[in-house]
Design a protein around this motif. Sequence first.
Motif, PDB file in Angstrom:
ATOM      1  N   LEU A 195       0.827  -1.206   0.000  1.00 44.46           N
ATOM      2  CA  LEU A 195       0.000   0.000   0.000  1.00 44.46           C
ATOM      3  C   LEU A 195       0.863   1.258   0.000  1.00 44.46           C
ATOM      4  O   LEU A 195       0.635   2.181  -0.784  1.00 44.46           O
ATOM      5  CB  LEU A 195      -0.922  -0.007   1.220  1.00 44.46           C
ATOM      6  N   VAL A 196       1.863   1.279   0.868  1.00 43.38           N
ATOM      7  CA  VAL A 196       2.730   2.453   0.944  1.00 43.38           C
ATOM      8  C   VAL A 196       3.531   2.608  -0.340  1.00 43.38           C
ATOM      9  O   VAL A 196       3.654   3.697  -0.900  1.00 43.38           O
ATOM     10  CB  VAL A 196       3.646   2.362   2.186  1.00 43.38           C
ATOM     11  N   GLY A 197       4.053   1.470  -0.826  1.00 43.51           N
ATOM     12  CA  GLY A 197       4.853   1.508  -2.043  1.00 43.51           C
ATOM     13  C   GLY A 197       4.053   2.001  -3.237  1.00 43.51           C
ATOM     14  O   GLY A 197       4.533   2.788  -4.044  1.00 43.51           O
ATOM     15  N   GLN A 198       2.798   1.568  -3.348  1.00 43.62           N
ATOM     16  CA  GLN A 198       1.976   1.966  -4.486  1.00 43.62           C
ATOM     17  C   GLN A 198       1.502   3.412  -4.352  1.00 43.62           C
ATOM     18  O   GLN A 198       1.237   4.072  -5.350  1.00 43.62           O
ATOM     19  CB  GLN A 198       0.758   1.042  -4.626  1.00 43.62           C
ATOM     20  N   THR A 199       1.374   3.902  -3.126  1.00 39.32           N
ATOM     21  CA  THR A 199       0.904   5.270  -2.943  1.00 39.32           C
ATOM     22  C   THR A 199       2.020   6.278  -3.178  1.00 39.32           C
ATOM     23  O   THR A 199       1.835   7.278  -3.862  1.00 39.32           O
ATOM     24  CB  THR A 199       0.340   5.451  -1.523  1.00 39.32           C
ATOM     25  N   TRP A 200       3.186   6.014  -2.582  1.00 40.83           N
ATOM     26  CA  TRP A 200       4.255   7.015  -2.650  1.00 40.83           C
ATOM     27  C   TRP A 200       5.461   6.574  -3.459  1.00 40.83           C
ATOM     28  O   TRP A 200       6.482   7.227  -3.469  1.00 40.83           O
ATOM     29  CB  TRP A 200       4.681   7.412  -1.226  1.00 40.83           C
ATOM     30  N   GLY A 201       5.366   5.406  -4.112  1.00 40.91           N
ATOM     31  CA  GLY A 201       6.461   4.979  -4.970  1.00 40.91           C
ATOM     32  C   GLY A 201       7.459   4.095  -4.257  1.00 40.91           C
ATOM     33  O   GLY A 201       7.723   4.282  -3.071  1.00 40.91           O
TER      34      GLY A 201
END
Lengths: 327, 289
Positions: free
Chosen positions: B110-116
Motif C-alpha cells: 500500500l505504501v509503495g503503491q501510494t508514494w512509490g
Amino acid sequence: MKRLDWTLIVVAICVLPAAVAAPFFVGYYTSEVLILFMINLILVCSYRILTTTGDWSLSHVVMMGVGAYATAMLTKHLGLSILLTVPLSACIAALVGLLMVIPLIRTRGFGFFIASFALGEFVRLVWVKFREPFGGPRGMIGIPSGELGSIDFFDPLPYYFFVLTVALICLFVMYRLDRSRIGKTFKAIYTDEGLAESIGIDVPHYRALAFVTGTFFAGVAGSLLAHRLGAIDPKAFDVNTMVYLIIWIVVGGAATFWGPIIGLVVMTFAFEWSRPLLEWRPLLFGGILIFFLVALPGGLEGLLSTIRDRLVPKRRPAEAAAKEAGE
Amino acid sequence: MDLPTLIQTIANSVVAGSVYAVIAVGLAMAFGVMKMANFAHGEFFMAGAYVVYVFYGLLGWPFPAAVLMAIPIVGAMGVATERLIFWPTRNNVLAGFMATAGLAFMLQVLVGQTWGVGLMRSVPTPYMGAMDLAGTRVGWQRVLVIPSAIAMLTALWFFLYKVKAGKALRACAQDPETARLQGININSMTMLAMAISGASAGLAGALMAPIQPVTPYMGHAVILTAFIVVVMGGMESIAGAVLAAMLLGFVHTFVTTVSDAVTAQMVGVACMALVLVVRPQGLLGRVKA
C-alpha cells in the motif's frame, strides 16, 4: 503393514499417469512451472514434518538455501554429478539443521518461532558477508544444470522427469514417515507434550529428529532448485519467501499429509493468475493469509472435511456420539 | 580506536539504544498483555516515518507537529490490528503472528503503491548543525532522539505505575483471569496495549525519518532487531527490553564501527541465541510458575 493403503493407491493411479503425460501436452513455460511446483511440493511436505510436532520454524526456507548453496559449491568446486550433489546437499543441510537444533530445542512454541527466525537470518548473513566462497550479496552464478550420461538436464523435459522421480521418492518416504510410529510420536508431542513425556517419549529427541528430517528434505528441494535456476542469492531465501511457504500450508491446512499439497496447488494457480498484478501480489497474498488465519483456521482441508461431514452426517455414529459427549 | 572515535561511537550507541528501546517497549507491551506478537511492528515504524514524510516533507508542517501526528495515527493502526487480527486469533499466538506477517506485506504494498517504491523519500533535516562533544560532533537531529526517548519512556512509566488504567494494564499482563475478576475489562485493555504499542513504533519511525532513508521496506531491518531485543529482555518485561535495547545499541554500533553492519547483525543474533540457551527467560524475565 500388510493392510493396503487405499488413499495412496487411488492417488497413485490418478496422479501418476497425468504427471508422466503432462510435459508432452504443455508448453515450455508451463513445464518450467511444473518443475518449480514439484520442488515446492517437496519443500512444503518437508515443512509439515516440523509442524506436526508443533514447531513452526521460520528458518525452513533458509535450510533449503543451505541445500542450494551446498549444491553450488559441490558442482563448481568438485564437479560432482547431479546424482551425488542432491543427496550430499541434503545431508549437508541436515548437518546444519543438527547444529541449529541444539539451541532451538531449548525453546518452545513462540520462542521457537522467533529463535528459528534469528538463527536462519544468521545463516543468511553468513552468505551475505563472505564473498569468498559464498559470493556475498550477489550470490553464486553458473551452477551447472547437471547431466546424466548423455542427457543434458538443461532441457526442461529430462529435468522434469528427474525431478518427478526424486519428488515421488521423497513424498513416498515422507508419507510413510507420517504414517509410521515415529510420525505418530511427533503428533503425540503436539497434542500433549506432558502426556507424551509421561509415557516415556523422549520429547527433545523426537523434536530434533523432526527438525533434522524436515531439513534434509528441504535440502533436496534446494539442491534441485539450484540446478534448475543456475544462480542463487541470499535474497531468494529471506523471510518473505518463508511467508509464502507459510501461506501454502495455512491455506491448505496442516492436519493431514494432503493439506499442504492442496494449499500449494491452489496457491500456485493463484500465483500464476496474479501475474498481471505483479506489484499488488504481496497485498493479495497477505490478505489471503489473514483471511485464512482469522476465518478458516483449519485451511481448505478443514473446510473439505466439514463439508464431507455435513453431506455424510451419520458416517460413524458411535464415534460422533463419543465426540459430542466428550465436548 | 582513538579517543574522538570512541566518544563518537559511544554517542551513536546511546542514540541507537534509545531508538531500539522505544521500538521494543511497544513490542514487549503487546506481548505482555494477551500475548500479541506483532510481526508488522517494523511496518508500524515505517508508517511513522511516512507520517513525517507526508506532513513535514510534503505538506510543510513544523517538524514537532508532524512527529506528534505519528503517535495517534500509528496508534490507531495498532487498535485496528488488535480488533481485526489479534482479537479473532487470541487463542493462538502463532496464528496472530503469521497473520501480522500478512499485514506487513499489505502495508508495504500500500505504501509503495501510494508514494512509490524506487526512489528513496529523503526527508529534509529540520535541525541543522551539530553538538560539540569533547572534540567530536553529533548531529542535533540525532541528539534529539535521546530526550524524546526518555520523555516517552518516562510517560509510559508514569502511566503504568501511577495511573489507574496503567495499573489495570499491568494487572492484565500478570494474570488476565484474576484481572477480570477485579472488574477490569480485558477487551479494552488489549486495545489500549496495542494503541501504546503502535504509538511507540510510530514515534520511533517519526524521529528516525530525517536520519534514515524512508522506504516501504525500512521496517524489515527493524523487526529482527526489535525481536532480538525483546527476546533478550525477557519477552514481557519492559525494563528488560530497555536494558537489552541499550546493550544491543552498544554492541551493534561498536561492531559496525570496528567491522561492518552485516557482522553487527550476526553478533546481535548470536547474543540472542546465547541468551536463549543460557537464560531462556531473558535477562530480566520471570520464570512462569
